[in-house]
Design a protein around this motif. Structure first.
Motif, PDB file in Angstrom:
ATOM      1  N   THR A  20       0.845  -1.192   0.000  1.00 22.92           N
ATOM      2  CA  THR A  20       0.000   0.000   0.000  1.00 22.92           C
ATOM      3  C   THR A  20       0.879   1.241   0.000  1.00 22.92           C
ATOM      4  OG1 THR A  20      -1.697  -1.187   1.239  1.00 22.92           O
ATOM      5  CG2 THR A  20      -1.829   1.210   1.248  1.00 22.92           C
ATOM      6  N   HIS A  21       0.567   2.173  -0.877  1.00 21.39           N
ATOM      7  CA  HIS A  21       1.372   3.393  -0.998  1.00 21.39           C
ATOM      8  C   HIS A  21       0.524   4.524  -1.567  1.00 21.39           C
ATOM      9  CE1 HIS A  21       1.637   1.511  -4.977  1.00 21.39           C
ATOM     10  NE2 HIS A  21       1.643   2.764  -5.420  1.00 21.39           N
ATOM     11  N   ASN A  22       1.042   5.719  -1.464  1.00 20.30           N
ATOM     12  CA  ASN A  22       0.479   6.898  -2.116  1.00 20.30           C
ATOM     13  C   ASN A  22       1.538   7.471  -3.041  1.00 20.30           C
ATOM     14  OD1 ASN A  22      -2.162   7.366  -0.953  1.00 20.30           O
ATOM     15  ND2 ASN A  22      -1.139   7.867   0.966  1.00 20.30           N
ATOM     16  N   ARG A  23       1.108   7.937  -4.174  1.00 25.09           N
ATOM     17  CA  ARG A  23       1.993   8.694  -5.064  1.00 25.09           C
ATOM     18  C   ARG A  23       1.354  10.065  -5.243  1.00 25.09           C
ATOM     19  NH1 ARG A  23       3.816   7.192 -11.303  1.00 25.09           N
ATOM     20  NH2 ARG A  23       5.312   8.907 -11.514  1.00 25.09           N
ATOM     21  N   LEU A  24       2.114  11.106  -4.942  1.00 22.69           N
ATOM     22  CA  LEU A  24       1.529  12.432  -4.940  1.00 22.69           C
ATOM     23  C   LEU A  24       2.561  13.501  -5.260  1.00 22.69           C
ATOM     24  CD1 LEU A  24       2.249  14.018  -1.914  1.00 22.69           C
ATOM     25  CD2 LEU A  24       1.139  11.904  -1.227  1.00 22.69           C
ATOM     26  N   ILE A  25       2.057  14.666  -5.598  1.00 26.97           N
ATOM     27  CA  ILE A  25       2.897  15.854  -5.737  1.00 26.97           C
ATOM     28  C   ILE A  25       2.438  16.835  -4.677  1.00 26.97           C
ATOM     29  CG2 ILE A  25       3.560  17.806  -7.202  1.00 26.97           C
ATOM     30  CD1 ILE A  25       3.083  15.971  -9.625  1.00 26.97           C
ATOM     31  N   CYS A  26       3.376  17.233  -3.812  1.00 31.20           N
ATOM     32  CA  CYS A  26       3.083  18.171  -2.726  1.00 31.20           C
ATOM     33  C   CYS A  26       3.666  19.533  -3.072  1.00 31.20           C
ATOM     34  CB  CYS A  26       3.679  17.651  -1.417  1.00 31.20           C
ATOM     35  SG  CYS A  26       3.347  18.758  -0.031  1.00 31.20           S
ATOM     36  N   HIS A  27       2.834  20.560  -2.981  1.00 34.15           N
ATOM     37  CA  HIS A  27       3.258  21.926  -3.281  1.00 34.15           C
ATOM     38  C   HIS A  27       3.446  22.759  -2.019  1.00 34.15           C
ATOM     39  CE1 HIS A  27       1.511  20.674  -7.150  1.00 34.15           C
ATOM     40  NE2 HIS A  27       2.400  21.492  -7.675  1.00 34.15           N
ATOM     41  N   CYS A  28       3.612  22.130  -0.866  1.00 30.81           N
ATOM     42  CA  CYS A  28       3.718  22.903   0.376  1.00 30.81           C
ATOM     43  C   CYS A  28       5.050  23.646   0.459  1.00 30.81           C
ATOM     44  CB  CYS A  28       3.503  22.021   1.604  1.00 30.81           C
ATOM     45  SG  CYS A  28       4.934  21.053   2.112  1.00 30.81           S
ATOM     46  N   THR A  29       5.052  24.704   1.243  1.00 29.95           N
ATOM     47  CA  THR A  29       6.253  25.533   1.376  1.00 29.95           C
ATOM     48  C   THR A  29       7.357  24.799   2.139  1.00 29.95           C
ATOM     49  OG1 THR A  29       5.365  26.610   3.354  1.00 29.95           O
ATOM     50  CG2 THR A  29       4.948  27.682   1.222  1.00 29.95           C
ATOM     51  N   THR A 129      -2.221  22.706  -3.218  1.00 36.87           N
ATOM     52  CA  THR A 129      -2.127  23.539  -4.419  1.00 36.87           C
ATOM     53  C   THR A 129      -2.292  25.027  -4.116  1.00 36.87           C
ATOM     54  OG1 THR A 129      -4.482  23.167  -4.828  1.00 36.87           O
ATOM     55  CG2 THR A 129      -2.920  21.699  -5.942  1.00 36.87           C
ATOM     56  N   ASP A 130      -2.828  25.362  -2.939  1.00 33.03           N
ATOM     57  CA  ASP A 130      -2.996  26.777  -2.603  1.00 33.03           C
ATOM     58  C   ASP A 130      -1.651  27.490  -2.439  1.00 33.03           C
ATOM     59  OD1 ASP A 130      -2.673  25.121  -0.326  1.00 33.03           O
ATOM     60  OD2 ASP A 130      -3.415  26.705   0.994  1.00 33.03           O
ATOM     61  N   THR A 131      -0.575  26.726  -2.247  1.00 34.32           N
ATOM     62  CA  THR A 131       0.755  27.337  -2.134  1.00 34.32           C
ATOM     63  C   THR A 131       1.637  27.019  -3.352  1.00 34.32           C
ATOM     64  OG1 THR A 131       1.444  25.468  -0.743  1.00 34.32           O
ATOM     65  CG2 THR A 131       0.787  27.485   0.386  1.00 34.32           C
ATOM     66  N   ALA A 132       1.041  26.492  -4.403  1.00 39.57           N
ATOM     67  CA  ALA A 132       1.801  26.234  -5.637  1.00 39.57           C
ATOM     68  C   ALA A 132       2.219  27.565  -6.262  1.00 39.57           C
ATOM     69  CB  ALA A 132       0.956  25.440  -6.625  1.00 39.57           C
ATOM     70  N   LEU A 133       3.311  27.523  -6.978  1.00 41.79           N
ATOM     71  CA  LEU A 133       3.817  28.710  -7.648  1.00 41.79           C
ATOM     72  C   LEU A 133       3.184  28.850  -9.030  1.00 41.79           C
ATOM     73  CD1 LEU A 133       7.616  28.277  -6.820  1.00 41.79           C
ATOM     74  CD2 LEU A 133       5.906  29.621  -5.571  1.00 41.79           C
ATOM     75  N   GLY A 134       3.161  30.051  -9.540  1.00 43.98           N
ATOM     76  CA  GLY A 134       2.684  30.279 -10.897  1.00 43.98           C
ATOM     77  C   GLY A 134       1.186  30.443 -10.989  1.00 43.98           C
ATOM     78  N   ASP A 135       0.756  30.758 -12.200  1.00 45.36           N
ATOM     79  CA  ASP A 135      -0.653  30.970 -12.460  1.00 45.36           C
ATOM     80  C   ASP A 135      -0.970  30.401 -13.837  1.00 45.36           C
ATOM     81  OD1 ASP A 135      -3.201  31.997 -11.881  1.00 45.36           O
ATOM     82  OD2 ASP A 135      -2.786  33.813 -13.043  1.00 45.36           O
ATOM     83  N   PRO A 136      -1.938  29.538 -13.970  1.00 42.47           N
ATOM     84  CA  PRO A 136      -2.864  29.124 -12.928  1.00 42.47           C
ATOM     85  C   PRO A 136      -2.257  28.044 -12.028  1.00 42.47           C
ATOM     86  CG  PRO A 136      -3.409  27.993 -14.961  1.00 42.47           C
ATOM     87  CD  PRO A 136      -2.259  28.924 -15.276  1.00 42.47           C
ATOM     88  N   GLN A 137      -2.746  27.997 -10.803  1.00 42.98           N
ATOM     89  CA  GLN A 137      -2.302  26.955  -9.885  1.00 42.98           C
ATOM     90  C   GLN A 137      -2.962  25.631 -10.275  1.00 42.98           C
ATOM     91  OE1 GLN A 137      -3.445  28.846  -6.179  1.00 42.98           O
ATOM     92  NE2 GLN A 137      -1.298  29.232  -5.692  1.00 42.98           N
ATOM     93  N   PRO A 138      -2.280  24.511 -10.013  1.00 34.58           N
ATOM     94  CA  PRO A 138      -2.892  23.219 -10.334  1.00 34.58           C
ATOM     95  C   PRO A 138      -4.113  22.971  -9.451  1.00 34.58           C
ATOM     96  CG  PRO A 138      -0.879  22.913  -9.074  1.00 34.58           C
ATOM     97  CD  PRO A 138      -0.971  24.371  -9.381  1.00 34.58           C
ATOM     98  N   LYS A 139      -4.968  22.076  -9.907  1.00 35.74           N
ATOM     99  CA  LYS A 139      -6.160  21.729  -9.122  1.00 35.74           C
ATOM    100  C   LYS A 139      -5.828  20.549  -8.217  1.00 35.74           C
ATOM    101  CE  LYS A 139      -9.374  23.487 -12.394  1.00 35.74           C
ATOM    102  NZ  LYS A 139     -10.705  23.771 -12.584  1.00 35.74           N
ATOM    103  N   GLN A 140      -6.287  20.642  -6.983  1.00 35.33           N
ATOM    104  CA  GLN A 140      -6.072  19.546  -6.037  1.00 35.33           C
ATOM    105  C   GLN A 140      -6.899  18.346  -6.466  1.00 35.33           C
ATOM    106  OE1 GLN A 140      -5.160  20.129  -1.857  1.00 35.33           O
ATOM    107  NE2 GLN A 140      -7.145  19.230  -1.390  1.00 35.33           N
ATOM    108  N   ARG A 141      -6.298  17.149  -6.329  1.00 38.45           N
ATOM    109  CA  ARG A 141      -7.043  15.924  -6.637  1.00 38.45           C
ATOM    110  C   ARG A 141      -6.450  14.766  -5.842  1.00 38.45           C
ATOM    111  NH1 ARG A 141      -3.857  16.397 -11.538  1.00 38.45           N
ATOM    112  NH2 ARG A 141      -2.430  14.618 -11.679  1.00 38.45           N
ATOM    113  N   GLY A 142      -7.317  13.823  -5.492  1.00 31.75           N
ATOM    114  CA  GLY A 142      -6.881  12.597  -4.858  1.00 31.75           C
ATOM    115  C   GLY A 142      -6.696  12.650  -3.350  1.00 31.75           C
TER     116      GLY A 142
END
Length: 194
Positions: A20-29, A129-142
């Motif tokens: 069991t695992h998670n694969r994710l992209i975290c945009h936190c500071t 995603t609220d702390t992602a850089l750039g515009d537009p910010q990615p949408k949170q999912r999963g």
């Protein structure tokens, strides 16, 4: 088994990837600050400041060589343990300071990019995603799936005693290395986004 290796090859290991695992992209500071602390953020962060991570129980991680080169940092005195190699500053992963919460978020920089989809699936959650850089910010999912699998990993390893088999903590539950704790001003300088 999925191979783990630092950039210079001094630290090598393997991961049982069929658990069991998670694969994710975290945009936190904090993830961005860790990448900057290591001195090579472009090797860790995507264009929007995200770090790709695979969360899995620590007991499925094995080091084959170079364990003595592991180091850890805490961004604050209550922060997560962020593991990296002292030889070439490759990020390994993030853990809680409590050994009983036995997961690790392995940073993609130590994993085999060509085998990621095969070993961990192509579905990638996107978080903070609220702390992602750039515009537009990615949408949170999963997020719901990530939380459910995370709870499963932690609870089953606590009940079954798997947390005692971590390569990162000793038998008494202490981290195998004394982590460096950043001063508030050090952390503040790492969190300045250009």
């Amino acid at each position: 088994m999925h191979p783990i290796q630092c950039r210079c090859g001094a630290v090598k290991g393997q991961l049982e990837s069929n658990n069991t695992h998670n694969r994710l992209i975290c945009h936190c500071t904090d993830c961005r600050a860790f990448a900057r602390f290591l001195g090579n953020p472009s090797a860790v962060l995507d264009k929007q400041g995200g770090t790709e991570i695979v969360q899995i129980a620590q007991q499925h991680l094995r080091f084959l060589q170079g364990e003595e080169l592991l180091s850890a940092v805490r961004l604050s005195d209550k922060g997560m343990l962020r593991w990296y190699t002292s030889c070439c500053s490759t990020p390994i992963g993030n853990t809680m300071a409590d050994s009983k919460v036995s997961f690790i978020g392995l940073v993609h920089a130590c994993l085999d990019r060509e085998r990621m989809d095969r070993d961990f699936g192509a579905e990638i959650a996107v978080l903070n995603t609220d702390t992602a850089l750039g515009d537009p910010q990615p949408k949170q999912r999963g997020l719901v799936g990530v939380i459910a699998r995370f709870i499963w990993i932690v609870v089953t390893n606590r009940i079954g005693g798997g947390y005692r088999k971590s390569p990162l903590f000793d038998a008494s539950g202490l981290p195998r290395v004394v982590p460096k704790v950043l001063k508030p001003e050090e952390l503040a300088s790492l969190k300045v986004d250009a």
